[in-house]
Design a protein around this motif. Structure first.
Motif, PDB file in Angstrom:
ATOM      1  N   HIS A 472       9.510  -8.379 -13.716  1.00  0.00           N
ATOM      2  CA  HIS A 472      10.836  -7.280 -13.028  1.00  0.00           C
ATOM      3  C   HIS A 472      12.144  -7.578 -15.294  1.00  0.00           C
ATOM      4  O   HIS A 472      11.997  -6.625 -14.853  1.00  0.00           O
ATOM      5  N   THR A 473      11.936  -8.444 -15.378  1.00  0.00           N
ATOM      6  CA  THR A 473      12.954  -9.186 -15.887  1.00  0.00           C
ATOM      7  C   THR A 473      12.579  -8.149 -17.405  1.00  0.00           C
ATOM      8  O   THR A 473      13.496  -7.469 -18.351  1.00  0.00           O
ATOM      9  N   LEU A 474      11.127  -8.438 -17.690  1.00  0.00           N
ATOM     10  CA  LEU A 474      10.867  -7.653 -19.266  1.00  0.00           C
ATOM     11  C   LEU A 474      10.576  -6.941 -19.063  1.00  0.00           C
ATOM     12  O   LEU A 474      11.520  -6.367 -20.209  1.00  0.00           O
ATOM     13  N   LEU A 475      10.411  -5.828 -17.665  1.00  0.00           N
ATOM     14  CA  LEU A 475      10.201  -4.389 -18.203  1.00  0.00           C
ATOM     15  C   LEU A 475      11.238  -3.596 -17.518  1.00  0.00           C
ATOM     16  O   LEU A 475      11.799  -2.783 -18.281  1.00  0.00           O
ATOM     17  N   ALA A 476      12.337  -4.076 -16.986  1.00  0.00           N
ATOM     18  CA  ALA A 476      13.406  -3.506 -16.732  1.00  0.00           C
ATOM     19  C   ALA A 476      14.334  -4.184 -18.296  1.00  0.00           C
ATOM     20  O   ALA A 476      15.654  -2.791 -18.337  1.00  0.00           O
ATOM     21  N   GLY A 477      14.147  -5.068 -19.261  1.00  0.00           N
ATOM     22  CA  GLY A 477      14.694  -5.006 -20.561  1.00  0.00           C
ATOM     23  C   GLY A 477      15.552  -6.009 -20.912  1.00  0.00           C
ATOM     24  O   GLY A 477      15.665  -7.033 -21.536  1.00  0.00           O
ATOM     25  N   ARG A 478      16.317  -6.206 -19.637  1.00  0.00           N
ATOM     26  CA  ARG A 478      17.003  -8.012 -19.491  1.00  0.00           C
ATOM     27  C   ARG A 478      17.704  -8.213 -18.218  1.00  0.00           C
ATOM     28  O   ARG A 478      17.038  -7.226 -17.379  1.00  0.00           O
ATOM     29  N   GLN A 516      -1.945  -7.201 -21.206  1.00  0.00           N
ATOM     30  CA  GLN A 516      -2.055  -5.895 -20.314  1.00  0.00           C
ATOM     31  C   GLN A 516      -2.584  -5.071 -21.181  1.00  0.00           C
ATOM     32  O   GLN A 516      -3.326  -4.663 -21.166  1.00  0.00           O
ATOM     33  N   GLN A 517      -2.073  -4.945 -22.818  1.00  0.00           N
ATOM     34  CA  GLN A 517      -2.520  -4.368 -23.294  1.00  0.00           C
ATOM     35  C   GLN A 517      -2.162  -2.752 -23.349  1.00  0.00           C
ATOM     36  O   GLN A 517      -2.735  -1.414 -23.246  1.00  0.00           O
ATOM     37  N   LYS A 518      -0.915  -2.201 -22.428  1.00  0.00           N
ATOM     38  CA  LYS A 518      -0.931  -1.235 -21.802  1.00  0.00           C
ATOM     39  C   LYS A 518       0.778  -0.725 -22.227  1.00  0.00           C
ATOM     40  O   LYS A 518       1.300  -1.643 -22.418  1.00  0.00           O
ATOM     41  N   TRP A 519       0.918   0.163 -21.977  1.00  0.00           N
ATOM     42  CA  TRP A 519       1.789   0.843 -22.487  1.00  0.00           C
ATOM     43  C   TRP A 519       2.642   1.031 -20.581  1.00  0.00           C
ATOM     44  O   TRP A 519       1.990   1.812 -19.913  1.00  0.00           O
ATOM     45  N   PHE A 520       4.555   0.981 -20.901  1.00  0.00           N
ATOM     46  CA  PHE A 520       5.236   1.078 -19.108  1.00  0.00           C
ATOM     47  C   PHE A 520       5.494   1.529 -19.484  1.00  0.00           C
ATOM     48  O   PHE A 520       7.022   2.039 -19.953  1.00  0.00           O
ATOM     49  N   ASP A 521       6.366   2.926 -18.125  1.00  0.00           N
ATOM     50  CA  ASP A 521       7.100   3.554 -18.402  1.00  0.00           C
ATOM     51  C   ASP A 521       8.282   2.969 -17.107  1.00  0.00           C
ATOM     52  O   ASP A 521       8.278   2.649 -15.636  1.00  0.00           O
ATOM     53  N   ALA A 522       8.752   2.154 -17.409  1.00  0.00           N
ATOM     54  CA  ALA A 522       9.765   1.029 -16.587  1.00  0.00           C
ATOM     55  C   ALA A 522      11.014   2.175 -16.392  1.00  0.00           C
ATOM     56  O   ALA A 522      12.203   2.793 -17.358  1.00  0.00           O
ATOM     57  N   ARG A 523      11.411   2.184 -14.496  1.00  0.00           N
ATOM     58  CA  ARG A 523      12.647   3.180 -14.235  1.00  0.00           C
ATOM     59  C   ARG A 523      13.523   2.350 -13.582  1.00  0.00           C
ATOM     60  O   ARG A 523      12.733   2.379 -12.247  1.00  0.00           O
ATOM     61  N   PRO A 524      14.732   1.130 -13.693  1.00  0.00           N
ATOM     62  CA  PRO A 524      14.609   0.805 -12.453  1.00  0.00           C
ATOM     63  C   PRO A 524      16.595   0.689 -12.609  1.00  0.00           C
ATOM     64  O   PRO A 524      16.748   1.869 -12.871  1.00  0.00           O
TER      65      PRO A 524
END
Length: 812
Positions: A472-478, A516-524
């Motif tokens: 969660h922290t990695l996908l949110a950026g920090r 995961q070798q995937k691109w994610f669109d993360a929206r916090p």
């Protein structure tokens, strides 16, 4: 009543005494008013009869004068005899047709009182009222042919008189008047009976309300001319003074003989006794006031408690130890539909028990009477009077009397039907919401800001990342900031930040995961969790397929742009060949000339150096043309960089000039000074500008326009629009035939072209290039009245455009 009864009795007694005095005085006043009215009307009638009698005597004298039965001397004698018996007549005058005095007799009393008595037509200022009254009465008698009375007037401001004019009619013609003057004071004294003058004051008033004569006293009569109307000391009654009229009224005055209410001794005795009684009542009132205060406090406390019970939505029921209902509040009656009379005194089974649950309700009642009801209450089913049922929760507590003994039980009942329905709906809604979240293809997670604990993760998140909050922290950026760090930015009322806490809470991020070798669109985003804690929610969507498609689309667009530039150069091949042929021919000529002169031995060193410099210059020119074409058509990655608009225009005109000169089309360019720097790909913008210039030249050449219309204007100026703000506008204006309506509608459609050998990708690519720079492109015809005089293509680029600011990031 103990206080107000005696007080009211004393006040009523005092009011009765005052009313009796008032009634007696009012009755006396009414009698006096009636007596004054009667006396005034009697005096008015007697004076009226006396004046009528005088008028008849004067009419007989007038008839004798007209028939010439008497002459002037005889008239004076008869006037003297008339005034002797009637002292109120002070003068008798025979006036001719022109108001001249024919004969006159004046009373000796009037002559003595008025030594300056003048003639009827005297012009003395003191006689002005008399002359005016005489003239008015004389004219009325002449017109009406009847006896006329004049308005009262003063003689020398001393004696007030009035006149009567009897017309003299000789064979139907007006021959003058016989005028008699009356003294108002003597007329009043002679016309008022003695018995009336003893008990009444009779006065004569003029039209202005001033007293002309009165029977009050001799002194008053002497000064009646100058005295103003005084207020009546008692009761007055006014009647018109006929037949004189002219606003003259006769007033009678009366006086009350009894003393007033204030001066009555009996009244003061009654008042003193009443005051003594009131003082005794005041002592009683002070004694009663304390008792009333205590009683009022008790009533207020009772009403307060009853108001609280009646205003509650909770039903209250009291029972004795035998289970008999002793009290119910209005809320209980409203819930069950039964009235207070139907419930109080009832023993089990109660009417609000459902028939199918009698045994259960009886068991719960026995448990309640035994004092074994749970503290959290019991859930029961209650039936209303109309047969409908509802769910309720009942709480039981012992009922204690003032001596500390339990006398029964107090039961409170709350309708929980709606609460149960809402609870069931919330449970079902929670299940549906959880099912939807678990079925999403996106990973949804909620992280506590205070503790960093993963509060929620749906099935997709658990499938991709497990239950680890690290992802969660990695996908949110920090990691989200703590509440202590956000103390100034958190709304104390709602517990939510008043502004964005960091950059990651505002925009979406595209993150690549090596695991995961995937691109994610993360929206916090931040929210308030169910327990009130501040939390961060993250929605991560798998966009790997979209990224791959975007990369393929970008490569295709890049190849299409390179192909378009090659096609453009292919279309301009003849122009390029013609342009290169000139420097190559010049080089050949210089070389042939130098070779011929070298063989002839006439070539000097200076001429050789000059010829070599010119040859090198032509070779450099050809090299510049080839280099510029190679720079334009070579395939490279799109790269946006700070670029001056003037440099783009210069490079574009260098390439476009080849085609324009071949087609014999002139171009005029204008670039505004001090333009801001653009953040664009210069090669792509040159491609758009070159395409527009080439299209304009082809349109002019194919339409075979005359020389004066074979021109193109290129302008670069700053603009400001509400939608885009500050922009730089590039416009290409030609004097060609313009665009047809069907063509303008499909202008930017891919693979649509009006040229026989066109591919239809030029303007479509131009639009894509401009829109990728957040710009706008448009085309329009130019008109002179209704005829088309040309066409203008323009595109606008925002100042400081930095391209796509959302750069993808990678995580490992």
């Amino acid at each position: 009543m103990a206080t107000l009864g005696p007080l009211l009795s004393v006040l009523l007694f005092l009011a009765a005494i005052v009313a009796a005095f008032w009634y007696l005085r009012t009755e006396e006043r009414d009698r006096e008013v009636e007596s004054v009215k009667r006396d005034a009307e009697l005096v008015q009638q007697q004076i009226r009869l006396r004046l009528i009698d005088h008028q008849e005597q004067i009419v007989l004298l007038a008839r004798d004068l007209v028939t010439r039965t008497i002459d002037r001397e005889q008239l004076v004698g008869q006037a003297e005899s008339l005034m002797r018996n009637r002292p109120e007549i002070v003068s008798l005058t025979w006036l001719g047709q022109q108001r001249q005095v024919v004969a006159r007799y004046v009373s000796p009393d009037l002559v003595a009182a008025m030594p300056r008595l003048g003639t009827p037509d005297s012009t003395d200022s003191h006689d002005a009222p008399r002359l005016n009254a005489t003239l008015a009465a004389f004219s009325d008698a002449s017109t009406l042919r009847l006896p006329v009375y004049s308005r009262p007037f003063p003689h020398e401001n001393r004696l007030i008189v009035f006149q009567v004019h009897v017309p003299l009619i000789d064979h139907g013609n007006f021959a003058g008047t016989l005028m008699a003057e009356y003294s108002i004071d003597k007329l009043l004294r002679s016309g008022v009976p003695p018995e009336v003058s003893k008990r009444r004051v009779i006065s004569l008033l003029n039209a202005e309300g001033e007293v002309m004569a009165t029977t009050f006293s001799a002194a008053s009569a002497a000064s009646a001319v100058s005295r103003q109307h005084r207020p009546s000391p008692g009761l007055t009654y006014n009647v018109p003074f006929a037949p004189v009229d002219h606003g003259v009224t006769l007033r009678g005055e009366g006086h009350l003989t009894s003393v007033g209410l204030v001066g009555n001794t009996l009244f003061w005795m009654v008042l003193a006794l009443s005051a003594l009684t009131l003082w005794m009542l005041f002592g009683t009132w002070r004694h009663m006031r304390r008792r009333l205060q205590i009683q009022g406090a008790l009533v207020q406390e009772t009403n307060f408690r009853r108001a609280m019970e009646n205003s509650m939505l909770t039903g209250m029921r009291a029972m004795d130890k035998d289970g008999r209902i002793t009290y119910v509040n209005p809320a209980f009656c409203a819930m069950t539909g039964f009235t207070e009379a139907e419930l109080i005194g009832r023993l089990p089974p109660f009417p609000h028990w459902p028939p199918e649950r009698m045994e259960e309700s009886s068991r719960l009642l026995q448990q309640e009477l035994a004092g074994r009801s749970p503290a959290g209450g019991i859930e029961v089913r209650v039936q209303r009077k109309d047969g409908t049922q509802f769910d309720a929760r009942m709480y039981v507590s012992p009922l204690i009397d003032p001596r500390g003994h339990q006398t029964g039980w107090m039961t409170s009942m709350t309708n929980i039907t709606e609460a149960k329905r809402i609870r069931d709906q919330l449970t079902a809604s929670h299940e549906r919401f959880t099912t939807v979240l678990e079925g999403l293809d996106a990973a949804v997670s909620v992280l506590s800001v205070q503790t960093g604990e993963l509060l929620f993760a749906n099935r997709t998140y658990r499938l991709w990342f497990g239950g680890d909050a690290h992802w969660h922290t990695l996908l949110a950026g920090r990691p989200p900031k703590s509440v202590d760090e956000l103390s100034d930015a958190v709304d104390g009322m709602g517990g939510l930040p008043t502004a964005e806490m960091d950059d990651s809470s505002a925009d979406a991020r595209e993150v690549f995961s090596d695991v995961q070798q995937k691109w994610f669109d993360a929206r916090p985003r931040y929210l308030q969790w169910t327990d009130g804690r501040l939390a961060q929610m993250l929605i991560a969507t798998d966009i790997t397929a979209r990224r791959r498609m975007e990369e393929q689309t970008a490569h295709q667009i890049e190849r299409a742009q390179a192909t378009s530039r090659l096609v453009t150069m292919g279309e301009m091949a003849s122009s390029v060949a013609h342009e290169l042929n000139q420097p190559l021919a010049a080089i050949n000529n210089y070389c042939s000339g130098m070779l011929t002169r070298q063989r002839a031995g006439t070539l000097r060193d200076e001429d050789l150096v000059s010829a070599l410099e010119k040859t090198a210059k032509q070779a450099q020119r050809a090299g510049q043309i080839i280099h510029r074409i190679r720079q334009f058509v070579k395939r490279s990655e799109p790269q946006r960089q700070p670029t001056r608009a003037a440099d783009i225009v210069d490079d574009t005109l260098e390439l476009a000039g080849l085609e324009l000169r071949r087609r014999n089309v002139a171009i005029h360019s204008y670039v505004a000074q001090r333009l801001p720097v653009l953040q664009v790909d210069p090669i792509l913008i040159e491609q758009v500008l070159l395409n527009l210039l080439k299209n304009a030249a082809e349109a002019i050449d194919n339409a075979q326009m005359p020389p004066k219309r074979r021109t193109i204007e290129l302008r670069v100026v700053p603009r400001h629009t509400p939608e885009m703000g500050g922009v730089i506008e590039f416009s290409v204006t030609d004097a060609g035939p313009g665009l047809k309506e069907d063509v303008s509608q499909r202008l930017y459609e891919a693979f649509f072209s009006t040229k026989a050998d066109g591919m239809g990708i030029g303007l479509s690519l131009c639009r894509s290039i401009i829109e990728s720079h957040q710009g706008r492109i448009k085309a329009e015809n130019l008109y002179n009245a209704e005829s088309i005089t040309g066409c203008r293509f323009s595109f606008m680029l925002p100042v400081g455009t930095a391209g796509d600011s959302s750069k993808p990031s990678e995580t490992h």
